[in-house]
Design an enzyme around this catalytic site. Structure first.
Site, PDB file in Angstrom:
ATOM      1  N   CYS A 244      -5.575  42.012  31.863  1.00  0.00           N
ATOM      2  CA  CYS A 244      -6.333  40.779  32.027  1.00  0.00           C
ATOM      3  C   CYS A 244      -7.722  41.051  32.572  1.00  0.00           C
ATOM      4  O   CYS A 244      -8.658  40.324  32.314  1.00  0.00           O
ATOM      5  CB  CYS A 244      -5.630  39.815  32.954  1.00  0.00           C
TER       6      CYS A 244
ATOM      7  N   THR B 280       3.460  16.425  25.417  1.00  0.00           N
ATOM      8  CA  THR B 280       4.816  16.686  24.930  1.00  0.00           C
ATOM      9  C   THR B 280       5.239  18.088  25.361  1.00  0.00           C
ATOM     10  O   THR B 280       4.496  19.054  25.165  1.00  0.00           O
ATOM     11  CB  THR B 280       4.850  16.573  23.388  1.00  0.00           C
TER      12      THR B 280
ATOM     13  N   SER C  33       5.060  33.053  34.804  1.00  0.00           N
ATOM     14  CA  SER C  33       4.760  33.104  33.369  1.00  0.00           C
ATOM     15  C   SER C  33       5.918  33.793  32.636  1.00  0.00           C
ATOM     16  O   SER C  33       6.333  34.884  33.040  1.00  0.00           O
ATOM     17  CB  SER C  33       3.495  33.937  33.157  1.00  0.00           C
ATOM     18  N   ALA C  34       6.396  33.185  31.541  1.00  0.00           N
ATOM     19  CA  ALA C  34       7.616  33.682  30.883  1.00  0.00           C
ATOM     20  C   ALA C  34       7.459  35.049  30.213  1.00  0.00           C
ATOM     21  O   ALA C  34       8.394  35.841  30.178  1.00  0.00           O
ATOM     22  CB  ALA C  34       8.076  32.659  29.847  1.00  0.00           C
ATOM     23  N   HIS C  35       6.259  35.312  29.672  1.00  0.00           N
ATOM     24  CA  HIS C  35       6.143  36.513  28.845  1.00  0.00           C
ATOM     25  C   HIS C  35       6.152  37.822  29.630  1.00  0.00           C
ATOM     26  O   HIS C  35       6.178  38.904  29.057  1.00  0.00           O
ATOM     27  CB  HIS C  35       4.893  36.444  27.948  1.00  0.00           C
TER      28      HIS C  35
ATOM     29  N   ASN D 163      -0.692  42.846  40.139  1.00  0.00           N
ATOM     30  CA  ASN D 163      -0.546  43.282  38.750  1.00  0.00           C
ATOM     31  C   ASN D 163      -1.151  44.652  38.473  1.00  0.00           C
ATOM     32  O   ASN D 163      -0.801  45.282  37.481  1.00  0.00           O
ATOM     33  CB  ASN D 163      -1.156  42.237  37.806  1.00  0.00           C
TER      34      ASN D 163
END
Ligand code: PMP
Length: 386
Positions: free
Chosen positions: A328, A239, A201-203, A151
């Site tokens: 991060c 859920t 990770s989707a974002h 990253n």
């Protein structure tokens, strides 16, 4: 003010079609996937559909996808779940010296708990040293975790070589890959790497925040991390985040469409030009030049004599957003391991910034960025304390 967003390795803008499907799930198809009635069945379809899209892309099977709240959870689940299940076979775990905190910190925690941890060194491009990896493997090794794309620098690891080295030593060692920075930009094929586990990770590719998955190869025994209602084949109770999962599915589909992949290809070209222009500015060194071992969306550069935060905020005044190191790790004091691995000293690390692109990044934006840098850098250097 015009905004030029060059911090796409931190996060990306959500795709309008992703927002659309998430809206639909929240406003209309809001059932609980575990409910037996029509609303539940409808909701469950989104979950299945997303797993099918992702497994179609990675050439895996839909039942091998477990949805999570993102890669931090996926990485923790992979590491602690493996160790919990396999501790009777050994006490040795291996990772690289340049992993994201969501891998590094679990390893450090396990070290505190008494596991033997090897942080394999890299060469001076940041590529895993295969001899060091081979030397590290022993008959008590139970887990190897290596990231796909770093990253901070964008360096790509040779996962096929790593996987075959690990598995030819002992096929029962679990091989985990953090593919957060590669999914959506490069082909991601767990089977080719002989990976048992792989996190996404989707974002990072225009999906929603707080959604991701862990690929768990069929038959891989890992202990669940979260206990409860037994959703997702008992691997991840709770859920399901159906809007997030539907958004993740849609973002994956768009990321691997021919249209997006062509734009990503184009990124490699504009990246090359951007690097050339950066290097023409006095006192700038690009740390990630070679296009064959660095991902197309990350450029790491050291601005001699300037503190990265000063440059970051100075570009921010012009509506240009970049990162000092990685977003991060900017919460965490201490030197970047990825940049140190490239041979940068403390002062150089503190003068390093990251530009990261997405399919929305244009040549024009990068030209503007260069013009602004050419103006700002000499100006800021006047204020250096000697
Ligand atoms: N691994 C890598 C390589 C990353 O870049 C990131 C995000 N910066 C993560 C893991 C963690 O992802 P998330 O914050 O979405 O949980």
């Amino acid at each position: 003010m015009r905004e030029i967003y060059l911090d796409n390795a931190a996060t990306t803008k959500t795709e309008p079609e992703v927002v659309e499907i998430m809206n639909k799930v929240m406003l209309e198809d809001f059932g609980n996937p575990s409910s037996k009635h029509k609303k539940g069945v409808e909701a469950e379809k989104y979950v299945r559909n997303a797993a099918e899209i992702i497994s179609g892309i990675m050439k895996t099977s839909a039942k091998e996808i477990v949805f999570t709240s993102g890669a931090t959870e996926s990485n923790n689940m992979a590491i602690f779940g493996t160790v919990q299940k396999r501790k009777r076979y050994g006490d040795h775990i291996i990772t690289s010296a340049i992993e994201h905190a969501s891998v590094r910190e679990p390893f450090l925690e396990l070290e505190k708990q008494g596991y033997r941890v090897t942080f394999v060194e890299t060469d001076n491009n940041g590529v895993i040293n295969m001899d060091a990896l081979k030397a590290a493997l022993d008959d008590k090794t139970i887990l190897v975790s290596i990231m796909h794309v770093n990253n901070e620098t964008g360096v790509i690891q040779p996962l096929e070589d790593i996987g075959s080295t690990v598995k030819s030593f002992n096929k029962d060692i679990i091989f985990h890959v953090d593919a957060v920075q590669s999914f959506g930009k490069l082909p991601v094929r767990p089977k080719k790497y002989q990976a048992d586990l792989l996190s996404v990770s989707a974002h990072k590719f225009h999906g929603p925040k707080g959604a991701g998955f862990l690929y768990i190869k069929d038959g891989t025994g890992i202990e669940p991390f979260i206990y409860g209602g037994g959703q997702q084949n008992k691997m991840r109770s709770g859920t399901e985040n159906t809007p997030g999962i539907a958004g993740l599915g849609k973002a994956s589909e768009i990321a691997y469409s021919d249209e997006t992949q062509m734009k990503i290809q184009h990124l490699s070209d504009i990246r090359t030009d951007f690097i050339k222009s950066l290097e023409s500015i006095e006192g700038v060194r690009v740390n990630s030049t070679a296009s064959d071992i660095f991902a197309p969306h990350v450029v790491s550069a050291t601005f001699k004599g300037l503190r990265s935060e000063v440059l970051l905020h100075s570009l921010e005044e012009e509506g240009i957003y970049i990162s000092s190191g990685s977003a991060c790790s900017s919460n965490r004091p201490g030197l970047s391991f990825a940049l140190s691995a490239l041979g940068l000293n403390k002062t150089e690390v503190e003068s390093t910034v990251r530009f990261s692109f997405s399919k929305y990044t244009t040549e024009d934006e990068l030209k503007v960025c260069i013009e602004v840098l050419k103006e700002k850098v000499p100006f800021l250097r006047q204020f250096i304390r000697r």
